[in-house]
Design a protein around this motif. Structure first.
Motif, PDB file in Angstrom:
ATOM      1  N   SER A 130      54.330 -15.088  90.332  1.00 41.26           N
ATOM      2  CA  SER A 130      53.332 -15.398  91.356  1.00 41.26           C
ATOM      3  C   SER A 130      52.589 -14.131  91.733  1.00 41.26           C
ATOM      4  O   SER A 130      53.177 -13.046  91.774  1.00 41.26           O
ATOM      5  N   ILE A 131      51.295 -14.267  92.005  1.00 37.22           N
ATOM      6  CA  ILE A 131      50.470 -13.134  92.431  1.00 37.22           C
ATOM      7  C   ILE A 131      49.729 -13.513  93.704  1.00 37.22           C
ATOM      8  O   ILE A 131      49.029 -14.526  93.748  1.00 37.22           O
ATOM      9  N   ASP A 132      49.909 -12.705  94.734  1.00 37.88           N
ATOM     10  CA  ASP A 132      49.175 -12.861  95.983  1.00 37.88           C
ATOM     11  C   ASP A 132      47.960 -11.933  95.907  1.00 37.88           C
ATOM     12  O   ASP A 132      48.105 -10.708  95.878  1.00 37.88           O
ATOM     13  N   THR A 133      46.772 -12.512  95.869  1.00 39.60           N
ATOM     14  CA  THR A 133      45.571 -11.698  95.673  1.00 39.60           C
ATOM     15  C   THR A 133      45.232 -10.835  96.886  1.00 39.60           C
ATOM     16  O   THR A 133      44.337  -9.996  96.808  1.00 39.60           O
ATOM     17  N   SER A 134      45.941 -11.026  98.008  1.00 37.21           N
ATOM     18  CA  SER A 134      45.688 -10.187  99.185  1.00 37.21           C
ATOM     19  C   SER A 134      46.603  -8.974  99.245  1.00 37.21           C
ATOM     20  O   SER A 134      46.527  -8.194 100.197  1.00 37.21           O
ATOM     21  N   THR A 135      47.457  -8.790  98.238  1.00 34.53           N
ATOM     22  CA  THR A 135      48.381  -7.653  98.235  1.00 34.53           C
ATOM     23  C   THR A 135      47.610  -6.336  98.334  1.00 34.53           C
ATOM     24  O   THR A 135      46.594  -6.146  97.671  1.00 34.53           O
ATOM     25  N   ALA A 136      48.114  -5.427  99.155  1.00 33.98           N
ATOM     26  CA  ALA A 136      47.381  -4.198  99.469  1.00 33.98           C
ATOM     27  C   ALA A 136      47.471  -3.154  98.364  1.00 33.98           C
ATOM     28  O   ALA A 136      48.512  -2.976  97.734  1.00 33.98           O
ATOM     29  N   LEU A 137      46.343  -2.472  98.136  1.00 28.98           N
ATOM     30  CA  LEU A 137      46.312  -1.314  97.244  1.00 28.98           C
ATOM     31  C   LEU A 137      47.021  -0.153  97.927  1.00 28.98           C
ATOM     32  O   LEU A 137      46.684   0.206  99.061  1.00 28.98           O
ATOM     33  N   VAL A 138      48.021   0.440  97.254  1.00 31.67           N
ATOM     34  CA  VAL A 138      48.771   1.535  97.885  1.00 31.67           C
ATOM     35  C   VAL A 138      48.643   2.856  97.144  1.00 31.67           C
ATOM     36  O   VAL A 138      49.103   3.885  97.636  1.00 31.67           O
ATOM     37  N   GLY A 139      48.038   2.858  95.968  1.00 30.07           N
ATOM     38  CA  GLY A 139      47.909   4.124  95.255  1.00 30.07           C
ATOM     39  C   GLY A 139      47.081   3.990  93.996  1.00 30.07           C
ATOM     40  O   GLY A 139      46.945   2.912  93.427  1.00 30.07           O
ATOM     41  N   GLU A 140      46.496   5.111  93.570  1.00 32.22           N
ATOM     42  CA  GLU A 140      45.738   5.168  92.327  1.00 32.22           C
ATOM     43  C   GLU A 140      46.188   6.388  91.527  1.00 32.22           C
ATOM     44  O   GLU A 140      46.490   7.433  92.099  1.00 32.22           O
TER      45      GLU A 140
END
Length: 239
Positions: free
Chosen positions: A66-76
């Protein structure tokens, strides 16, 4: 069938731009490549065992993610020709499970401690990628990881979780790794299985996702950095 799945995902992606959703899929795969490292040597056997985990070529893998499209970006992380973005799960919405064969390893992101979604943007051609990586690392003990990975022709740098990459093609695969750090000599195995089916199960509105914890942000990247590194090695070999 593959065109229908791709069209469905594209439609869902457009919908997700207006409202975040949790997308759930089931999949099957078949193990077709194994690496086994022991005593400083790397072999490609038909069967490998580390501790109580045994994997064989031909084993059928089943599971869902499952993928929640609202998951936060935490690093690049920036590599030559690649931008790796890490979205770390801070809720129970994201998930990945797998069972290898009838008696092989069983993984579940509720028992493995960290699940992250990783997006690779290839800036100079190549393939973009989307990975759902679930892993557990215990220093001086073991590392275990299960991943679903999709790759498709590059569309250039972007942002967000690009769910349009989720499609059944020759680059859609499952990967499993287990490393034993307690043996007298370093012992590890990894197995790759290309997906044989991909079935869309559901799409439900996403609940509000809390901010990622500070310690979780520091964890981001362990498993998928290996994926990015392997991508870089393959790129150099092709060129």
């Amino acid at each position: 069938m593959m065109k229908k799945i791709a069209a469905l995902i594209a439609a869902l992606s457009l919908a997700c731009s207006a409202q975040a959703e949790v997308l759930t899929f089931s999949y099957t795969a078949k193990i077709d490549h194994i690496l086994w490292s022991v005593g400083g040597s790397t072999l490609q056997p038909s069967t490998a065992t580390v501790r109580d985990r045994t994997v064989s070529n031909g084993d059928v893998v089943t599971g869902y993610f499952s993928i929640d499209t609202s998951t936060a970006l935490v690093g690049e992380h920036t590599f030559p020709n690649l931008l790796l973005q890490v979205y770390l799960d801070s809720s129970s919405a994201n998930a990945v499970t797998s069972k290898i064969g009838s008696a092989g390893p069983v993984t579940d992101s509720t028992s493995l401690r960290t699940l992250q979604i990783s997006v690779i943007h290839a800036s100079t051609g190549g393939l973009d990628g989307l990975g759902v990586n679930s892993y557990e690392y215990q220093a001086g003990n073991y590392f275990e990881e299960a991943s679903i990975i999709f790759e498709a022709p590059s569309t250039g740098p972007g942002s967000g979780i690009d769910t349009s990459l989720i499609a059944l093609n020759q680059n859609s695969r499952y990967e499993y790794s287990f490393v034993d750090y307690t043996a007298s000599s370093f012992t590890a195995m990894s197995a790759t299985a290309h997906l044989t089916s991909l079935t869309f199960l559901s799409s439900v509105p996403s609940a509000a996702v809390p901010e990622a914890d500070t310690y979780a942000m520091l964890l981001a990247g362990l498993g998928v950095l290996g994926w990015a590194s392997r991508r870089q090695r393959r790129s150099r070999e092709v060129s």
